[in-house]
Design a protein around this motif. Structure first.
Motif, short mmCIF file in Angstrom:
data_model
loop_
_atom_site.label_atom_id
_atom_site.label_comp_id
_atom_site.label_asym_id
_atom_site.label_seq_id
_atom_site.Cartn_x
_atom_site.Cartn_y
_atom_site.Cartn_z
N LEU A 111 -2.58 -18.94 -5.42
CA LEU A 111 -3.96 -18.49 -5.34
C LEU A 111 -4.29 -17.91 -3.96
O LEU A 111 -4.90 -16.85 -3.84
CB LEU A 111 -4.88 -19.68 -5.63
N TYR A 112 -3.87 -18.63 -2.94
CA TYR A 112 -4.15 -18.20 -1.57
C TYR A 112 -3.46 -16.91 -1.22
O TYR A 112 -4.00 -16.07 -0.51
CB TYR A 112 -3.70 -19.28 -0.58
N SER A 113 -2.26 -16.77 -1.69
CA SER A 113 -1.52 -15.57 -1.33
C SER A 113 -2.17 -14.34 -1.98
O SER A 113 -2.31 -13.30 -1.35
CB SER A 113 -0.05 -15.77 -1.68
N ASP A 114 -2.63 -14.49 -3.22
CA ASP A 114 -3.37 -13.38 -3.85
C ASP A 114 -4.64 -13.06 -3.07
O ASP A 114 -4.94 -11.89 -2.79
CB ASP A 114 -3.79 -13.76 -5.28
N ALA A 115 -5.37 -14.11 -2.71
CA ALA A 115 -6.64 -13.90 -2.01
C ALA A 115 -6.41 -13.26 -0.64
O ALA A 115 -7.13 -12.34 -0.23
CB ALA A 115 -7.36 -15.23 -1.86
N GLU A 116 -5.39 -13.72 0.02
CA GLU A 116 -5.11 -13.18 1.34
C GLU A 116 -4.68 -11.71 1.25
O GLU A 116 -5.00 -10.90 2.11
CB GLU A 116 -4.02 -14.02 2.03
N ASN A 117 -3.96 -11.39 0.20
CA ASN A 117 -3.57 -9.99 0.02
C ASN A 117 -4.79 -9.10 -0.17
O ASN A 117 -4.80 -7.95 0.30
CB ASN A 117 -2.62 -9.84 -1.17
N ALA A 118 -5.80 -9.63 -0.85
CA ALA A 118 -7.02 -8.86 -1.03
C ALA A 118 -7.69 -8.61 0.32
O ALA A 118 -8.20 -7.52 0.60
CB ALA A 118 -7.98 -9.59 -1.97
N LEU A 119 -7.65 -9.62 1.15
CA LEU A 119 -8.22 -9.50 2.49
C LEU A 119 -7.45 -8.47 3.32
O LEU A 119 -8.02 -7.62 4.00
CB LEU A 119 -8.20 -10.87 3.16
N ILE A 120 -6.14 -8.55 3.25
CA ILE A 120 -5.31 -7.62 4.01
C ILE A 120 -5.53 -6.18 3.53
O ILE A 120 -5.59 -5.24 4.33
CB ILE A 120 -3.82 -8.00 3.90
N LYS A 121 -5.66 -6.05 2.24
CA LYS A 121 -5.91 -4.72 1.69
C LYS A 121 -7.19 -4.13 2.26
O LYS A 121 -7.25 -2.95 2.60
CB LYS A 121 -6.00 -4.83 0.16
N ASP A 122 -8.19 -4.97 2.39
CA ASP A 122 -9.45 -4.52 2.96
C ASP A 122 -9.29 -4.13 4.43
O ASP A 122 -9.75 -3.07 4.86
CB ASP A 122 -10.52 -5.61 2.83
N LEU A 123 -8.60 -4.98 5.17
CA LEU A 123 -8.38 -4.67 6.59
C LEU A 123 -7.57 -3.39 6.75
O LEU A 123 -7.75 -2.65 7.72
CB LEU A 123 -7.66 -5.83 7.28
N SER A 124 -6.69 -3.16 5.82
CA SER A 124 -5.80 -2.01 5.91
C SER A 124 -6.53 -0.68 5.77
O SER A 124 -5.98 0.38 6.02
CB SER A 124 -4.70 -2.09 4.85
N LEU A 125 -7.77 -0.75 5.33
CA LEU A 125 -8.55 0.49 5.20
C LEU A 125 -9.02 0.99 6.56
O LEU A 125 -9.51 2.11 6.69
CB LEU A 125 -9.78 0.24 4.31
N LYS A 126 -8.87 0.14 7.57
CA LYS A 126 -9.39 0.51 8.90
C LYS A 126 -8.30 0.57 9.95
O LYS A 126 -7.35 -0.23 9.91
CB LYS A 126 -10.45 -0.51 9.33
N THR A 127 -8.47 1.47 10.89
CA THR A 127 -7.52 1.57 12.01
C THR A 127 -8.20 1.11 13.29
O THR A 127 -9.42 0.94 13.33
CB THR A 127 -7.05 3.02 12.22
N LEU A 128 -7.40 0.93 14.31
CA LEU A 128 -7.96 0.57 15.62
C LEU A 128 -8.95 1.64 16.07
O LEU A 128 -9.98 1.33 16.66
CB LEU A 128 -6.83 0.43 16.65
N LYS A 129 -8.63 2.88 15.77
CA LYS A 129 -9.54 3.96 16.15
C LYS A 129 -10.92 3.77 15.51
O LYS A 129 -11.94 3.86 16.19
CB LYS A 129 -8.96 5.31 15.71
N ASP A 130 -10.92 3.48 14.21
CA ASP A 130 -12.19 3.23 13.52
C ASP A 130 -12.95 2.09 14.17
O ASP A 130 -14.15 2.18 14.43
CB ASP A 130 -11.95 2.83 12.05
N PHE A 131 -12.21 1.02 14.42
CA PHE A 131 -12.85 -0.17 14.98
C PHE A 131 -13.44 0.13 16.34
O PHE A 131 -14.60 -0.19 16.63
CB PHE A 131 -11.83 -1.30 15.09
N SER A 132 -12.65 0.79 17.14
CA SER A 132 -13.04 1.11 18.50
C SER A 132 -14.24 2.05 18.56
O SER A 132 -15.10 1.94 19.44
CB SER A 132 -11.82 1.74 19.18
N LEU A 133 -14.33 2.92 17.60
CA LEU A 133 -15.46 3.86 17.56
C LEU A 133 -16.77 3.15 17.25
O LEU A 133 -17.85 3.70 17.50
CB LEU A 133 -15.21 4.96 16.53
N GLY A 134 -16.68 1.95 16.73
CA GLY A 134 -17.89 1.19 16.43
C GLY A 134 -18.62 0.72 17.68
O GLY A 134 -19.77 0.30 17.62
N PHE A 135 -17.96 0.81 18.82
CA PHE A 135 -18.60 0.41 20.08
C PHE A 135 -19.35 1.60 20.65
O PHE A 135 -18.93 2.74 20.48
CB PHE A 135 -17.53 -0.02 21.09
#
Lengths: 136, 136
Positions: A111-135
């Motif tokens: 169960l956890y591994s499925d859930a964590e994969n969903a989380l990783i998939k979401d994080l994978s939509l963003k790059t450091l550049k995207d994150f950094s531009l939020g500042f």
DNA sequence: TTGTTCTGTAATAATAAAAGTTACAGTATG
DNA sequence: CATACTGTAACTTTTATTATTACAGAACAA
């Protein structure tokens, strides 16, 4: 991973992005995070192991990004930084004589591994550049 | 939440599902989990607060599910059980004099909340019934 | 070639969080 | 009224996290 590793790693990467290739040393970084420089160096060692940063030893040394910010994916960072499962992963050993206890660890891990994969998939939509531009 | 709360709560709910309405006491449950009964009672108190279980005090007392297993959604359980953010949520206070330090907490919280929502969405696809059926 | 300033890493200490334990008031039951 | 539970609080023990100290080795610059 737990709590702080990911936060610290992202803080480091963001700083390195912002200074545009300039070398930053662990004491400076620790000053921004407000933590111990040795902790920063350990985190940098891990980021280095996974190819996100480069370091230069000796006087005037420090660290810099090893990739372009647009090529640093937050899902990858998460995976590099993670040390233990997000959920579970306790040393608790349920009762093997109980039908539920006997199988629960395995079932939870799935169960956890499925859930964590969903989380990783979401994080994978963003790059450091995207994150950094939020500042600002 | 962290590590064990969710695991313990799911373990409890699974046991209660398996015994089909029978009352289980905290000592029995603790025996299956292999942990302290007081910890179980605390977890039950939380599950009760959120309407997942019912308890009966006094001799012969114990707990049972307050809903049908098919109506207990694991995403809801996660939210009920969670006490702190999955990622971050540290007491660390980054340097407010640093442009990155000043904003990082807010930026990380945004990122974490998105990621956690993705995880919850995944968990919400499953019910206690589904989970429980995974056991032999 | 020597002093200085870094990294990298290990060992240890301090602090904080989690889990276990003990204790007991209150409630149901027989 | 004795017994067996829940619910909770206070406290202790254990474990995990973070900080500190220390030092070898690398790069640089005088």
């Amino acid at each position: 991973m737990n709590s702080s590793h990911f936060s610290i790693s992202l803080h480091i990467l963001t700083l390195l992005d912002k200074v545009n290739g300039q070398l930053l040393n662990s004491e400076y970084i620790a000053g921004s995070i407000n933590c111990n420089p040795v902790l920063v160096r350990k985190e940098l060692a891990n980021l280095h192991k996974h190819g996100f940063v480069q370091s230069k030893e000796g006087k005037g040394g420090g660290s810099t990004l090893a990739k372009r910010p647009a090529d640093i994916n937050l899902g990858e960072v998460y995976k590099a930084v993670k040390q233990k499962g997000l959920l579970g992963e306790s040393k608790n050993e349920p009762n093997p004589d109980c039908p539920v206890g006997k199988q629960i660890t395995q079932q939870l891990n799935k169960l956890y591994s499925d859930a964590e994969n969903a989380l990783i998939k979401d994080l994978s939509l963003k790059t450091l550049k995207d994150f950094s531009l939020g500042f600002d």
